[in-house]
Design an enzyme around this catalytic site. Structure first.
Site, PDB file in Angstrom:
ATOM      1  N   HIS A  27       0.856  -1.183   0.000  1.00  0.00           N
ATOM      2  CA  HIS A  27       0.000   0.000   0.000  1.00  0.00           C
ATOM      3  C   HIS A  27       0.892   1.231   0.000  1.00  0.00           C
ATOM      4  O   HIS A  27       1.612   1.483   0.971  1.00  0.00           O
ATOM      5  CB  HIS A  27      -0.914   0.009   1.223  1.00  0.00           C
TER       6      HIS A  27
ATOM      7  N   GLU B  19       1.797  -4.536  11.484  1.00  0.00           N
ATOM      8  CA  GLU B  19       1.241  -3.195  11.328  1.00  0.00           C
ATOM      9  C   GLU B  19       1.987  -2.213  12.227  1.00  0.00           C
ATOM     10  O   GLU B  19       2.113  -2.444  13.433  1.00  0.00           O
ATOM     11  CB  GLU B  19      -0.240  -3.185  11.703  1.00  0.00           C
TER      12      GLU B  19
ATOM     13  N   GLU C  75       1.345   3.749   3.007  1.00  0.00           N
ATOM     14  CA  GLU C  75       1.873   3.265   4.285  1.00  0.00           C
ATOM     15  C   GLU C  75       3.396   3.343   4.255  1.00  0.00           C
ATOM     16  O   GLU C  75       4.110   2.333   4.262  1.00  0.00           O
ATOM     17  CB  GLU C  75       1.366   1.855   4.548  1.00  0.00           C
TER      18      GLU C  75
ATOM     19  N   HIS D  79       3.256  -3.480   7.027  1.00  0.00           N
ATOM     20  CA  HIS D  79       2.185  -2.527   6.694  1.00  0.00           C
ATOM     21  C   HIS D  79       2.220  -1.350   7.653  1.00  0.00           C
ATOM     22  O   HIS D  79       2.963  -1.337   8.629  1.00  0.00           O
ATOM     23  CB  HIS D  79       0.811  -3.205   6.794  1.00  0.00           C
TER      24      HIS D  79
END
Length: 1035
Positions: free
Chosen positions: A743, A925, A746, A840
């Site tokens: 992504h 994350e 990010e 991420h």
């Protein structure tokens, strides 16, 4: 008569029989009956149905009509009436029986003789008006103007604020009426916006009146006419024609739209809800589904990992070339290690010269400033000579640069900065120090090289064919030495910003409404102005700003560009600002955000980079911005961008910033930028860390849709010798497979990956042990095209690549297709990775945490009936997160989740676990905001902490290796169970990441709750997470 527990229901039934079948003529008895009904009714969920079926509604209405002048009798009757209306069918029935008109006869203007009757009457009226049918009756009867007049009357006369509940009751009635479109129109026609705005402004100085201000604000916001975004289309300003359009899905829909279709708004964008009442008696039998979640996977067959090959082994053998360390001889490895990385070659693709921007020319120079000079960087070498020259003979007409004789080098001339190296906004003084060199950041940033970065830019292909280089990417970023705490929330900041937005409607003549930057005018996106407005620019790698509109002298609305081949995904921004005035506070509003909440409401600031500061030897991104908040605005979203759902609005991220230096050039970003060219530069610099003992290889995994290469990195230790034992040890090292940046928005994932790769290439004993223990396969950027073109989530295909792992298309999703095949090949030769981790970033949660896959925990969350034999599972998936929680300050084990959801079955984590049988398959994350626990509690996260996280991940792998290498399988299970101790509570998360922001008014949703609490006082905790609230994943 009244008894506890089950007796409550029988008592209510008995009282209803008294009221209907044995109705006496005694007024006193009827009074007592209704008083009892008012107490018993709320305790029986089916009271409303029983009252309607027994005819009690008509009895009560008749009794009220007969006693309109008797407050003593009216009081309990109105209380019962409110209880009746908890059932929506009853509310409709009472409305047909004249309840709306009857209650308006009871509600009276201000009087010095105040009883509790007006408050109770308004409570009953508010309950009746929750029915949209009754709300229409109120509109048709002209009662909107009556409510406004009554509110103004009570507001003017209640000077001591003793009757705030009555004033609040009037506002609640108004709020229920404007839930329908006719009510909003009547409110606007009655000049309700100006009335509530003026009364609210007068209430602001009194903190105890905040409930009135908040409810008024909610009403005004809901009645604010929906506007369209000032765009010709919500599709991206950049066009990229796909070689293959999917047969179905959002991208196919986008391509099927006719050119003349207005996709910015729907035909009706004013909250077109269904205004007919749909309430039925089913609500009496509602089930409490708050604890259930339909997204949890319940198919046990899918919860048991089963290796699955999508192609033949002959096809997969193509990927054998990427694993020479598993089969090649020592001589080949040594040659590769000496010669470097022959597969990574920069291909100069830029159509024109690359421009290195500098600060703007000084305003005091009488001649007009020259435009940006395009530089042919093929012959440029940036000097780092610290001897500063004189300003005499300076060619001011060049404005930006001055070329030395012979063209051997170039020195950047920053006339407006150099004339006053140490001043901040003082009068310019000519003389020495007028020429500044490019700052030497080599000591601060050993892995950053401006010359090399420019060379990397030349080989980067973008859809807009960018020809400029942003200063932060050129100079580099040094993490600041000071701590950056989470921003403390200012009381009422969100409300004050919303009131300023409402002023646009009330005082339209105060609005400038001047476009100062527009990518939809490709020939001249920077609109010429008289020098009073800010200048914007985003035409550089990873830049994202589509349009800037000056709305007030120092306030600007900003619109972000959609991801290419989509009509949404607005979150990432990166743009340049110049022509600012020192000390002036500017407000920036990003008005087309989409998520319903943001960490900007919980202490996260935006990032700013000052060129002046960089030239002074402080090249760093710093957290900045005051009065930051995030709320729903009045710009309507098209149903074409919401999956067919009408009536949705965009959200605004607003912040204010001032500037310390005259003639500065500053950059704002959502998070620390990390471009594709930066990655290539870092990979090239990593080669300088190679030693004869380190095996480093860079391969081209594939080429993207945009023609950029996707690098594959291999890091391990060279065998000590060519002996059989050493070669055997090399070939049998477990593999660790890491990936990041699927992504584009990010960017923190890239900083974590940078920390991982630099640690692996380091000279510490831990790094040496890691290289000797594992073979690392790294895909540091899975979505180069999205990163380059400033996308937030998608690739050029217009699709989220982390939803394509089940069936990636070789042409549309080449990086996912080939990465999956790499893993398929390893699984086929029985060398599946020990750990797979996809890095991420998370936009709506704090800390760093992991998502994994567990059969048991998924079953526990979904209440599936399964035998113990079906639930046998190794707890090894929890070991790595447990180790990280012990050694990494930013990591939070309590935030981890190991539940498998249906909506995530196409993500890397689930597919690698399910199809390749990798037990330790994770998404890691990293917060974009900061931490709420551990060493970094109450601090915003920076690149230093992110890189540290990447290094700590490596240390955790080494500990994992020591654990798994000591014992056989059964001992490993026992030891991991011991390490885990008591299993932490699994945090199950839904699609949304945070609960709605719990301010006084839920500005992120148009709530209809009766009770609105006052705002939290400064310094008090604003809850971010509550049980069974939407929390969500961004993976």
């Amino acid at each position: 008569m009244l008894i506890f527990c089950s007796g409550v229901q029988s008592s209510a039934t008995s009282l209803l029989n008294i009221a209907t079948k044995e109705l006496p003529s005694s007024e006193e008895l009827m009074l007592q009956v209704h008083a009892l009904l008012a107490k018993v009714g709320p305790k029986d969920r089916k009271f409303g149905v029983k009252a309607r079926l027994s005819g009690a509604l008509n009895v009560t209405m008749t009794f009220i009509k007969q006693n309109l002048q008797n407050p003593k009798v009216l009081l309990p009757c109105l209380q019962v009436l409110r209880v009746y209306c908890t059932n929506s069918v009853n509310a409709v029935s009472l409305g047909k029986n004249g309840a709306v008109e009857l209650l308006f006869k009871i509600v009276a203007p201000y009087s010095k003789k105040i009883s509790s009757l007006p408050k109770v009457a308004l409570d009953a009226l508010g309950s009746v008006l929750k029915s949209k049918t009754n709300a229409r009756r109120a509109v048709d009867g002209g009662f909107v103007l009556v409510l406004l007049s009554l509110y103004v009357d009570w507001h003017r006369n209640d000077t001591r604020h003793r009757h705030m509940l009555i004033r609040k009751g009037l506002l609640v009635c108004l709020r229920n009426v404007i839930n329908i479109k006719l009510g909003r129109k009547a409110f606007l026609d009655a000049d309700g916006m100006k009335i509530l705005y003026n009364t609210s402004t007068e209430c602001l100085p009194v903190r105890t009146l905040d409930p009135l201000v908040n409810t008024s604000s909610l009403i005004m916001r809901k009645c604010f006419p929906k506007n369209r975004l000032p765009l010709p289309t919500i599709r991206s300003s950049f066009n990229y024609q796909l070689p293959h359009v999917p047969a179905a899905g959002p991208v196919a829909q986008l391509y099927s739209l006719s050119p003349g279709v207005d996709d910015v708004v729907d035909e009706s964008d004013d909250n077109d809800e269904t205004e007919a009442d749909t309430d039925t008696e089913n609500e009496e039998n509602e089930k409490d589904d708050g604890n259930t979640n339909d997204d949890i996977e319940t198919d046990l067959n899918k919860l048991h990992p089963q290796r699955k090959l999508t192609g033949s082994f002959e096809e997969l053998r193509f990927y054998e070339r990427f694993f020479l360390e598993l089969s090649g001889d020592l001589h080949v490895l040594q040659v590769q290690n000496i010669m470097g990385s022959p597969l990574i070659k920069e291909r100069v693709s830029c159509a024109g010269p690359i421009i290195v921007p500098t600060a703007q020319p000084p305003q005091h120079v009488s001649p007009p400033p020259a435009p940006l000079t395009a530089l042919d960087l093929d012959s440029i070498h940036l000097t780092e000579d610290q001897n500063q020259g004189s300003s005499e003979g300076l060619d001011q007409d060049l404005g930006r640069v001055s070329l030395e004789e012979g063209g051997a080098s170039i020195r950047h001339i920053l006339g407006e900065i150099c004339a006053h190296c140490g001043s901040e906004g003082a009068e310019d003084e000519p003389g020495e120090g007028a020429v500044l060199e490019v700052p030497d950041t080599a000591l601060l940033l050993p892995l950053h090289d401006p010359d090399l970065y420019v060379e990397m830019v030349k080989g980067t292909k973008s859809v807009p064919q960018y020809a400029e280089v942003a200063y932060p990417d050129y100079f580099g970023h040094v993490a600041p030495t000071f701590r950056e705490p989470l921003l403390e929330r200012v009381y009422g900041v969100q409300r004050s910003k919303i009131f300023q937005d409402i002023e646009r409607l009330i005082h339209p003549n105060d609005i400038v409404d001047k476009v100062v930057y527009d990518l939809d005018v490709p020939t001249c996106p920077v609109i010429e102005n008289n020098g009073e407005s800010l200048r914007f620019n985003s035409q550089f790698e990873s830049g994202n700003l589509r349009k800037a509109v000056q709305v007030r002298k120092h306030e600007y609305d900003l619109i972000l560009n959609s991801d290419i081949n989509t009509n949404h995904y607005h979150q990432w921004f990166y743009f340049e600002v110049s022509n600012m005035r020192v000390g002036t506070l500017y407000r920036f509003n990003i008005i087309n955000c989409e998520k319903s909440n943001s960490q900007s409401n919980y202490g996260m600031q935006v990032l700013m980079y000052s060129v002046q500061e960089a030239i002074r030897g402080r090249p760093c991104w710093v957290r900045t911005g005051s009065d930051i908040c995030y709320y729903k605005n009045h710009f309507a979203r098209s149903s074409l961008s919401t999956g067919g759902v009408k009536g949705k609005s965009y959200f605004t991220l607003t912040f204010s910033a001032s500037f310390s230096h005259k003639d500065d050039v500053c950059y704002f970003a959502y998070h620390y930028p990390y471009t594709y060219s930066t990655l290539k530069m870092h990979l090239r610099k990593l080669e300088a860390l190679r030693t004869p003992q380190i095996y480093l290889r860079q391969d081209v995994l594939c080429e993207t849709l945009g023609g950029n290469v996707c690098p594959l990195i291999t890091i391990t230790a060279m065998p000590g010798s060519s002996s059989t034992d050493n070669i055997y040890q090399l070939r049998n090292r477990p593999l660790i497979f890491l990936s990041a940046r699927v992504h584009p928005g990010e960017t923190n994932a890239s900083w974590v990956m940078k920390g991982t790769m630099e640690f692996l290439m380091g000279s510490s004993l831990l790094a040496v042990s890691l290289r000797e223990a594992f073979i690392f396969k790294i895909v540091p950027m899975l979505n180069p095209d999205g990163v380059i073109n400033g996308n937030h989530r998608c690739s050029l295909s217009g699709e989220d690549l982390n939803r394509q792992w089940q069936s990636p298309h070789p042409e549309l999703h080449p990086t996912i297709y080939h990465t999956k095949n790499l893993l398929q090949y390893l699984a086929h030769i029985q060398r599946a990775p020990l750990v797979f981790c996809d890095y991420h970033g998370h936009s709506r949660k704090k800390n760093v945490f992991m998502y994994g896959c567990s059969l048991k925990e998924t079953v526990w969350q979904s209440n599936i009936s399964a035998s113990s034999t079906e639930l046998q599972e190794d707890l090894g998936y929890r070991t790595l997160p447990k180790i990280l929680s012990q050694i990494a300050p930013a990591f939070s084990l309590s935030s981890c989740s190991f539940v498998v959801e249906r909506s995530k079955e196409s993500t890397a984590r689930v597919v690698v676990w399910r199809e390749m049988g990798v037990q330790r398959s994770y998404t890691m994350e990293s917060t974009l905001c900061g931490c709420d626990q551990g060493k970094y509690k109450s601090l915003q996260i920076g690149t230093r902490e992110l890189e540290e996280m990447g290094a700590q991940f490596c240390v955790a792998l080494l500990r994992l290796k020591r654990i798994t290498g000591l014992f056989n399988h059964q001992h490993l299970v026992d030891m991991e169970t011991e390490i885990m101790g008591s299993i932490c509570t699994t945090t199950y998360v839904l699609e949304e990441d945070e609960p709605d922001f719990l301010e006084a008014v839920d500005y992120s949703a148009e709530s209809n709750d009766d009770d609105i609490e006052p705002e939290n006082e400064p310094g008090t905790d604003v809850p971010e997470n509550t049980d069974q609230l939407e929390a969500g994943q961004t993976e």
